[in-house]
Design a protein around this motif. Structure first.
Motif, PDB file in Angstrom:
ATOM      1  N   GLY A 137       0.795  -1.224   0.000  1.00 44.30           N
ATOM      2  CA  GLY A 137       0.000   0.000   0.000  1.00 44.30           C
ATOM      3  C   GLY A 137       0.826   1.272   0.000  1.00 44.30           C
ATOM      4  N   LEU A 138       2.148   1.160  -0.019  1.00 49.67           N
ATOM      5  CA  LEU A 138       2.957   2.378  -0.172  1.00 49.67           C
ATOM      6  C   LEU A 138       3.284   2.542  -1.655  1.00 49.67           C
ATOM      7  CD1 LEU A 138       5.407   2.049   2.851  1.00 49.67           C
ATOM      8  CD2 LEU A 138       3.633   3.780   2.529  1.00 49.67           C
ATOM      9  N   PRO A 139       3.292   3.789  -2.151  1.00 52.28           N
ATOM     10  CA  PRO A 139       3.487   3.974  -3.596  1.00 52.28           C
ATOM     11  C   PRO A 139       4.923   3.690  -4.035  1.00 52.28           C
ATOM     12  CG  PRO A 139       3.477   6.093  -2.481  1.00 52.28           C
ATOM     13  CD  PRO A 139       3.145   5.067  -1.435  1.00 52.28           C
ATOM     14  N   LYS A 140       5.071   3.358  -5.326  1.00 53.78           N
ATOM     15  CA  LYS A 140       6.405   3.272  -5.912  1.00 53.78           C
ATOM     16  C   LYS A 140       6.998   4.684  -5.890  1.00 53.78           C
ATOM     17  CE  LYS A 140       8.580   1.731 -10.210  1.00 53.78           C
ATOM     18  NZ  LYS A 140       8.358   1.238 -11.581  1.00 53.78           N
ATOM     19  N   LYS A 141       8.329   4.766  -5.695  1.00 52.40           N
ATOM     20  CA  LYS A 141       8.966   6.088  -5.626  1.00 52.40           C
ATOM     21  C   LYS A 141      10.179   6.128  -6.534  1.00 52.40           C
ATOM     22  CE  LYS A 141       8.041   7.603  -0.948  1.00 52.40           C
ATOM     23  NZ  LYS A 141       8.582   7.870   0.357  1.00 52.40           N
TER      24      LYS A 141
ATOM     25  N   GLN B 243       2.615  -3.785   9.962  1.00 54.24           N
ATOM     26  CA  GLN B 243       1.232  -3.738  10.428  1.00 54.24           C
ATOM     27  C   GLN B 243       0.594  -2.555   9.717  1.00 54.24           C
ATOM     28  OE1 GLN B 243       0.972  -5.865  13.254  1.00 54.24           O
ATOM     29  NE2 GLN B 243       3.191  -6.192  13.181  1.00 54.24           N
ATOM     30  N   SER B 244      -0.735  -2.570   9.723  1.00 51.97           N
ATOM     31  CA  SER B 244      -1.416  -1.426   9.150  1.00 51.97           C
ATOM     32  C   SER B 244      -1.778  -0.506  10.325  1.00 51.97           C
ATOM     33  CB  SER B 244      -2.635  -2.005   8.451  1.00 51.97           C
ATOM     34  OG  SER B 244      -3.384  -1.036   7.912  1.00 51.97           O
ATOM     35  N   CYS B 245      -1.454   0.778  10.210  1.00 51.72           N
ATOM     36  CA  CYS B 245      -1.707   1.711  11.324  1.00 51.72           C
ATOM     37  C   CYS B 245      -3.203   1.734  11.666  1.00 51.72           C
ATOM     38  CB  CYS B 245      -1.227   3.108  10.947  1.00 51.72           C
ATOM     39  SG  CYS B 245      -1.799   4.404  12.048  1.00 51.72           S
ATOM     40  N   ASP B 246      -3.536   1.625  12.954  1.00 51.35           N
ATOM     41  CA  ASP B 246      -4.942   1.600  13.382  1.00 51.35           C
ATOM     42  C   ASP B 246      -5.657   2.913  13.064  1.00 51.35           C
ATOM     43  OD1 ASP B 246      -4.493  -0.845  14.383  1.00 51.35           O
ATOM     44  OD2 ASP B 246      -4.329  -0.229  16.499  1.00 51.35           O
ATOM     45  N   SER B 247      -4.890   3.981  12.910  1.00 53.48           N
ATOM     46  CA  SER B 247      -5.525   5.274  12.706  1.00 53.48           C
ATOM     47  C   SER B 247      -5.585   5.656  11.226  1.00 53.48           C
ATOM     48  CB  SER B 247      -4.769   6.316  13.519  1.00 53.48           C
ATOM     49  OG  SER B 247      -5.262   7.587  13.258  1.00 53.48           O
ATOM     50  N   CYS B 248      -4.432   5.616  10.505  1.00 54.17           N
ATOM     51  CA  CYS B 248      -4.435   6.098   9.108  1.00 54.17           C
ATOM     52  C   CYS B 248      -4.378   4.965   8.094  1.00 54.17           C
ATOM     53  CB  CYS B 248      -3.261   7.043   8.878  1.00 54.17           C
ATOM     54  SG  CYS B 248      -1.664   6.197   8.859  1.00 54.17           S
ATOM     55  N   GLY B 249      -4.041   3.765   8.533  1.00 51.01           N
ATOM     56  CA  GLY B 249      -3.999   2.623   7.618  1.00 51.01           C
ATOM     57  C   GLY B 249      -2.690   2.453   6.868  1.00 51.01           C
TER      58      GLY B 249
END
Ligand code: AMP
Ligand code: FES
Ligand code: ZN
Ligand code: ZN
Length: 309
Positions: free
Chosen positions: A196-200, A283-289
């Motif tokens: 879920g993080l973009p390619k950079k 992990q996926s952040c509980d607040s922002c994902g």
């Protein structure tokens, strides 16, 4: 000094390439070299939607200009950090970016940190437990998080920044001095998308700072010349001075340090370059994902919780 291509009078001499060029051939050369870099490191192609992070400085505006001229599909992102100082740094930078986007009819996203969180970067930094005399580290965290968020939210295929060779080499030098293995592993012209993080990518990573400056001036791009008021005394700037001294003695030192590092990396770290080390489970952040090595909430959300609520 004469242009290698046409024998007209040269505007720049790039000692590391033993190459002097006139204005026309230098501007052409920047376009060709950027395209070559994009291909070489398999950064993106003409079908991709590219988000260009633009600070209002020469590098990122030059990058946006070059990608446009090469026919890529781009949108810009400016992050308003609420940094004032004598020259109203953030407001002025935004003016340069907005004028650039408007005059070329380009889409611009503006992420306004003080508007969204009620605090400027210097205030967030002051309120933080990690309070240091300078807000640069916190500013970096906020910028990274915001870039990832906007790239994902607006479905961009890739996020690009205007980092030049001098930026890359000073970071590399710093990480080598302290043998920051994880940082060395992830320093790369391109980082694939993950969890879920973009390619950079950093299409300008092989250009010296004086080349991106020359490109901006010769292309008549208006950019903010002042540095961020917190930049003074920054370790990266000290590193740049040391490296410039070495470059002055031996032309090409910086380029060769960087390119040989990229080669050595294939042996030192044969695994795929990634945002996180291979041992880290995300992990996926509980607040922002956003993905994070922390359980519960990520370091960005923790910072906002701690300083803005
Ligand atoms: P810096 O971290 O200031 O050396 O900037 C490196 C790159 O990050 C720039 O070339 C831009 O692509 C991007 N960048 C820096 N500041 C901003 C900002 N306020 N908004 C958007 N992108 C930025
Ligand atoms: Fe972030 Fe200077 S740009 S502290
Ligand atoms: Zn020429
Ligand atoms: Zn979070």
């Amino acid at each position: 000094m004469k242009c290698r291509k046409c024998s007209g009078s040269a505007v720049i001499n790039m000692r590391q390439h033993k190459l002097a060029l006139c204005k026309e051939h230098f501007l052409d050369w920047v376009l060709t070299q950027t395209e070559r870099n994009i291909q070489k490191y398999r950064m993106f192609n003409h079908n991709d939607q590219i988000l260009v992070a633009v600070s209002g400085g020469k590098d990122s505006l030059a990058l946006w200009d070059v990608l446009n001229k090469l026919g890529y599909q781009t949108g810009g992102l400016y992050i308003h950090l609420g940094i004032s100082g004598e020259n109203h740094y953030s407001d002025q930078s935004l003016d340069y970016v907005s004028n650039f986007a408007e005059s070329r009819n380009l889409k611009l996203h503006i992420a306004d940190i003080p508007e969204k969180f009620g605090k400027t970067i210097p205030q967030i930094s002051k309120n933080s437990r990690r309070n240091k005399s300078k807000p640069c580290a916190i500013c970096g965290l906020v910028k990274r998080h915001t870039m990832n968020e906007i790239a994902v939210q607006f479905h961009y295929d890739i996020l690009v920044t205007g980092h030049n060779l001098d930026d890359e080499v000073s970071v590399l030098f710093n990480n080598t001095l302290s043998w920051q293995i994880d940082f060395l592993r992830r320093q790369s012209p391109v980082i694939p998308s993950k969890d879920g993080l973009p390619k950079k990518a950093k299409p300008f990573c092989r250009f010296y700072e004086r080349e991106t400056a020359a490109y901006s001036i010769l292309s008549e791009i208006d950019y903010i010349e002042e540095e961020c008021p917190f930049a003074d005394g920054n370790t990266m700037i000290d590193n740049k001075n040391v490296l410039n001294q070495l470059e002055h003695e031996h032309a090409g030192t910086k380029l060769s340090f960087y390119l040989k590092f990229l080669k050595a990396k294939q042996i030192l770290f044969p695994d795929i370059v990634s945002y996180f080390s291979p041992e880290e489970t995300l992990q996926s952040c509980d607040s922002c994902g956003q993905p994070s090595p922390n359980k519960g909430i990520c370091s960005f959300c923790r910072l906002i919780e701690e300083t803005c609520k």
